[in-house]
Design an enzyme around this catalytic site. Structure first.
Site, PDB file in Angstrom:
ATOM      1  N   ARG A   1     -55.012  -8.674 -21.173  1.00  0.00           N
ATOM      2  CA  ARG A   1     -54.426  -7.619 -20.328  1.00  0.00           C
ATOM      3  C   ARG A   1     -53.263  -6.915 -21.044  1.00  0.00           C
ATOM      4  O   ARG A   1     -53.391  -5.773 -21.471  1.00  0.00           O
ATOM      5  CB  ARG A   1     -53.978  -8.228 -18.980  1.00  0.00           C
ATOM      6  CG  ARG A   1     -53.650  -7.211 -17.902  1.00  0.00           C
ATOM      7  CD  ARG A   1     -52.286  -6.577 -18.002  1.00  0.00           C
ATOM      8  NE  ARG A   1     -51.188  -7.545 -18.017  1.00  0.00           N
ATOM      9  CZ  ARG A   1     -49.942  -7.218 -18.303  1.00  0.00           C
ATOM     10  NH1 ARG A   1     -49.610  -5.976 -18.592  1.00  0.00           N
ATOM     11  NH2 ARG A   1     -48.980  -8.142 -18.321  1.00  0.00           N
TER      12      ARG A   1
ATOM     13  N   HIS B   1     -41.569 -10.280 -24.712  1.00  0.00           N
ATOM     14  CA  HIS B   1     -42.104  -9.469 -25.807  1.00  0.00           C
ATOM     15  C   HIS B   1     -41.250  -9.772 -27.043  1.00  0.00           C
ATOM     16  O   HIS B   1     -40.146 -10.303 -26.939  1.00  0.00           O
ATOM     17  CB  HIS B   1     -42.101  -7.982 -25.428  1.00  0.00           C
ATOM     18  CG  HIS B   1     -43.229  -7.645 -24.482  1.00  0.00           C
ATOM     19  ND1 HIS B   1     -44.409  -7.093 -24.904  1.00  0.00           N
ATOM     20  CD2 HIS B   1     -43.369  -7.855 -23.151  1.00  0.00           C
ATOM     21  CE1 HIS B   1     -45.219  -6.940 -23.867  1.00  0.00           C
ATOM     22  NE2 HIS B   1     -44.609  -7.391 -22.779  1.00  0.00           N
TER      23      HIS B   1
ATOM     24  N   CYS C   1     -46.352  -2.201 -23.500  1.00  0.00           N
ATOM     25  CA  CYS C   1     -46.593  -1.478 -22.255  1.00  0.00           C
ATOM     26  C   CYS C   1     -46.663   0.005 -22.576  1.00  0.00           C
ATOM     27  O   CYS C   1     -45.752   0.535 -23.218  1.00  0.00           O
ATOM     28  CB  CYS C   1     -45.469  -1.755 -21.253  1.00  0.00           C
ATOM     29  SG  CYS C   1     -45.619  -0.783 -19.746  1.00  0.00           S
TER      30      CYS C   1
ATOM     31  N   ASN D   1     -46.347  -9.273 -26.888  1.00  0.00           N
ATOM     32  CA  ASN D   1     -45.726 -10.518 -26.418  1.00  0.00           C
ATOM     33  C   ASN D   1     -45.574 -11.479 -27.585  1.00  0.00           C
ATOM     34  O   ASN D   1     -46.246 -11.344 -28.605  1.00  0.00           O
ATOM     35  CB  ASN D   1     -46.644 -11.200 -25.389  1.00  0.00           C
ATOM     36  CG  ASN D   1     -46.665 -10.469 -24.087  1.00  0.00           C
ATOM     37  OD1 ASN D   1     -47.434  -9.546 -23.913  1.00  0.00           O
ATOM     38  ND2 ASN D   1     -45.808 -10.861 -23.183  1.00  0.00           N
TER      39      ASN D   1
HETATM   40  P1  HMG Z   1     -50.059   7.326  -8.276  1.00  0.00           P
HETATM   41  O1  HMG Z   1     -50.672   8.420  -9.085  1.00  0.00           O
HETATM   42  O2  HMG Z   1     -48.630   7.468  -7.922  1.00  0.00           O
HETATM   43  O3  HMG Z   1     -50.763   6.977  -6.909  1.00  0.00           O
HETATM   44  O4  HMG Z   1     -50.306   5.976  -9.066  1.00  0.00           O
HETATM   45  P2  HMG Z   1     -51.996   7.457  -6.091  1.00  0.00           P
HETATM   46  O5  HMG Z   1     -52.074   6.493  -4.950  1.00  0.00           O
HETATM   47  O6  HMG Z   1     -51.841   8.933  -5.820  1.00  0.00           O
HETATM   48  O7  HMG Z   1     -53.267   7.219  -7.023  1.00  0.00           O
HETATM   49  C1  HMG Z   1     -53.677   8.090  -8.045  1.00  0.00           C
HETATM   50  C2  HMG Z   1     -55.143   7.902  -8.294  1.00  0.00           C
HETATM   51  O8  HMG Z   1     -55.384   6.551  -8.694  1.00  0.00           O
HETATM   52  C3  HMG Z   1     -56.002   8.118  -7.058  1.00  0.00           C
HETATM   53  O9  HMG Z   1     -57.254   8.594  -7.518  1.00  0.00           O
HETATM   54  C4  HMG Z   1     -56.171   6.728  -6.509  1.00  0.00           C
HETATM   55  O10 HMG Z   1     -57.339   6.571  -5.745  1.00  0.00           O
HETATM   56  C5  HMG Z   1     -56.272   5.918  -7.767  1.00  0.00           C
HETATM   57  P3  HMG Z   1     -57.662  10.126  -7.365  1.00  0.00           P
HETATM   58  O11 HMG Z   1     -57.586  10.419  -5.902  1.00  0.00           O
HETATM   59  O12 HMG Z   1     -56.627  10.900  -8.176  1.00  0.00           O
HETATM   60  O13 HMG Z   1     -59.040  10.177  -7.961  1.00  0.00           O
HETATM   61  N1  HMG Z   1     -55.843   4.520  -7.605  1.00  0.00           N
HETATM   62  C6  HMG Z   1     -56.527   3.483  -8.067  1.00  0.00           C
HETATM   63  N2  HMG Z   1     -57.704   3.404  -8.719  1.00  0.00           N
HETATM   64  C7  HMG Z   1     -58.127   2.183  -9.039  1.00  0.00           C
HETATM   65  N3  HMG Z   1     -57.446   1.042  -8.744  1.00  0.00           N
HETATM   66  C8  HMG Z   1     -56.272   1.100  -8.091  1.00  0.00           C
HETATM   67  C9  HMG Z   1     -55.781   2.362  -7.731  1.00  0.00           C
HETATM   68  N4  HMG Z   1     -54.665   2.769  -7.074  1.00  0.00           N
HETATM   69  C10 HMG Z   1     -54.726   4.094  -7.012  1.00  0.00           C
HETATM   70  N5  HMG Z   1     -55.612  -0.016  -7.796  1.00  0.00           N
HETATM   71  C11 HMG Z   1     -50.388   3.592  -9.393  1.00  0.00           C
HETATM   72  C12 HMG Z   1     -49.745   4.731  -8.626  1.00  0.00           C
HETATM   73  C13 HMG Z   1     -49.572   2.346  -9.091  1.00  0.00           C
HETATM   74  C14 HMG Z   1     -51.822   3.430  -8.913  1.00  0.00           C
HETATM   75  C15 HMG Z   1     -50.352   3.924 -10.913  1.00  0.00           C
HETATM   76  O14 HMG Z   1     -49.050   4.282 -11.260  1.00  0.00           O
HETATM   77  C16 HMG Z   1     -50.801   2.783 -11.793  1.00  0.00           C
HETATM   78  O15 HMG Z   1     -51.966   2.386 -11.738  1.00  0.00           O
HETATM   79  N6  HMG Z   1     -49.908   2.273 -12.639  1.00  0.00           N
HETATM   80  C17 HMG Z   1     -50.238   1.137 -13.508  1.00  0.00           C
HETATM   81  C18 HMG Z   1     -49.344   1.128 -14.685  1.00  0.00           C
HETATM   82  C19 HMG Z   1     -49.650  -0.084 -15.534  1.00  0.00           C
HETATM   83  O16 HMG Z   1     -50.671  -0.719 -15.405  1.00  0.00           O
HETATM   84  N7  HMG Z   1     -48.706  -0.383 -16.453  1.00  0.00           N
HETATM   85  C20 HMG Z   1     -48.868  -1.488 -17.353  1.00  0.00           C
HETATM   86  C21 HMG Z   1     -48.789  -2.810 -16.689  1.00  0.00           C
HETATM   87  S1  HMG Z   1     -47.129  -3.346 -16.315  1.00  0.00           S
HETATM   88  C22 HMG Z   1     -46.593  -4.101 -17.775  1.00  0.00           C
HETATM   89  O17 HMG Z   1     -47.242  -4.026 -18.782  1.00  0.00           O
HETATM   90  C23 HMG Z   1     -45.363  -4.959 -17.718  1.00  0.00           C
HETATM   91  C24 HMG Z   1     -45.678  -6.458 -17.686  1.00  0.00           C
HETATM   92  O18 HMG Z   1     -46.423  -6.845 -18.828  1.00  0.00           O
HETATM   93  C25 HMG Z   1     -44.378  -7.260 -17.634  1.00  0.00           C
HETATM   94  C26 HMG Z   1     -43.369  -6.878 -18.718  1.00  0.00           C
HETATM   95  O19 HMG Z   1     -43.732  -6.811 -19.916  1.00  0.00           O
HETATM   96  O20 HMG Z   1     -42.223  -6.663 -18.329  1.00  0.00           O
HETATM   97  C27 HMG Z   1     -46.492  -6.834 -16.431  1.00  0.00           C
HETATM   98 MG    MG Z   2     -45.623  -7.221 -20.769  1.00  0.00          MG
END
Ligand code: HMG
Ligand code: MG
Length: 302
Positions: free
Chosen positions: A11, A205, A237, A246
């Site tokens: 992931r 990380h 990220c 990481n």
């Molecule tokens: P948004 O654009 O604000 O919200 O995104 P929305 O509700 O308007 O959704 C936009 C579109 O996405 C819509 O589709 C939704 O249906 C769809 P459209 O109508 O435009 O065709 N949608 C989804 N589709 C599939 N699965 C879903 C989903 N939700 C909405 N679950 C949202 C808000 C949270 C969805 C977006 O910002 C997002 O997906 N962000 C993810 C970012 C991400 O994954 N970042 C990396 C992971 S975090 C990380 O790496 C840190 C970590 O490792 C810890 C660390 O290192 O500190 C965990």
């Molecule tokens: Mg991370």
């Protein structure tokens, strides 16, 4: 006390790759990791494919992996829709994610910290009724790429809200890999006043090369026994530019065991998985051990 390694390479490691990684490569990576002794693998994310196109095949990856009874296969979910997808795909644990920095959270999930926690309410209820354990990430727990240093009290406040919501485990993220051992100690001094150490994982990380030292400080000094890590040190990220992967699982396992830790992970098997996946995506593993074991150095295949 046994040290638990949560393997997040499939992931966190792969989400940051610019070129599409074939689903076959992802499935082979998870399958190889299933034979390394890690008790938990974060397989993919059920997030918006517009935000993280690399993990748009999460359903297919879950469908095709070979599951070991000794491994929990988990996934990241940002909202109720993500949980529905995760449940349908047979994820065995879900992880919600927010941050201690407002700016990072806005960039990452387009919401304030409070709004993101509201979105988690139905996720927590759904996970509870499905009997799924829930993890809660607190990103940018030490430094934010936009706001700079983050104080321990900000992390504690978010952590307590996630616990109130019902998360079983917290994963405290050094998202940009800039924390130092004194900063880790400062945070744990505050956080562990209210939070049972058994519920705390560290997600380190390794951008500045301090992740192993940070893990040792947390384990030796505070009894933290759950660490996230990524085979080959893959990752980053997409919403935290410049941050690298990481801590490499194989390096962390080696150092913890050499320091007297009880960790039932085969670091050679992890290095092998890292060498195979990085070869498939045209990279080299960012780990010491993969270097030691690399055929390129004349070493036999681990
Ligand atoms: P948004 O654009 O604000 O919200 O995104 P929305 O509700 O308007 O959704 C936009 C579109 O996405 C819509 O589709 C939704 O249906 C769809 P459209 O109508 O435009 O065709 N949608 C989804 N589709 C599939 N699965 C879903 C989903 N939700 C909405 N679950 C949202 C808000 C949270 C969805 C977006 O910002 C997002 O997906 N962000 C993810 C970012 C991400 O994954 N970042 C990396 C992971 S975090 C990380 O790496 C840190 C970590 O490792 C810890 C660390 O290192 O500190 C965990
Ligand atoms: Mg991370």
């Amino acid at each position: 006390m046994t040290i638990r390694i949560v393997e997040v390479g499939p992931r966190d490691g792969l989400q940051n790759e610019a070129a599409t990684v074939p689903t076959d490569v992802k499935v082979a990576f998870v399958d190889a990791l299933s034979d390394t002794g890690v008790p938990e693998i974060e397989v993919s994310s059920f997030v918006s494919p517009k935000w993280v196109p690399q993990l748009a095949d999460a359903e297919e990856v879950f469908r095709r992996i070979r599951r070991s009874a000794a491994v929990v296969y988990s996934a990241l979910v940002p909202n109720a829709h993500g949980l529905e997808r995760a449940l349908a795909a047979g994820a065995e644990k879900a992880a919600v994610f927010t941050a201690a920095s407002e700016t990072f959270n806005r960039r990452n999930v387009n919401a304030s910290i409070a709004e993101s926690i509201e979105r988690f309410r139905p996720v927590a209820e759904g996970a509870r009724s499905a009997g799924l354990p829930l993890r809660g990430y607190v990103s940018t727990a030490f430094h934010c790429p936009y706001e700079g240093p983050i104080g321990p009290e900000a992390v504690r406040a978010v952590a307590l809200r996630l616990l109130e919501l019902g998360v079983d485990e917290l994963s405290i993220g050094d998202t940009i890999g800039k924390a130092s051992p004194p900063e880790v100690r400062r945070l744990l001094d505050v956080l562990l006043r209210d939070v049972d150490v058994g519920r705390v994982a560290l997600h380190l990380h390794d951008t500045y090369g301090m992740a192993v030292a940070n893990a040792i400080a947390a384990w030796e000094g505070y009894g933290v026994t759950t660490f996230d890590a990524s085979a080959g040190g893959l990752g980053g990220c997409p919403y935290a530019k410049g941050a690298t992967g990481n801590v490499a699982t194989e390096d962390l396992v080696f150092v913890l065991r050499a320091s007297g830790g009880d960790v039932a992970v085969d670091e050679r098997a992890v290095a092998r998985a890292a060498l195979d996946v990085t070869r498939a995506i045209g990279r080299r593993p960012a780990s010491r051990l993969a270097g030691v074991f690399s055929e390129a150095n004349g070493a036999p295949r681990p």
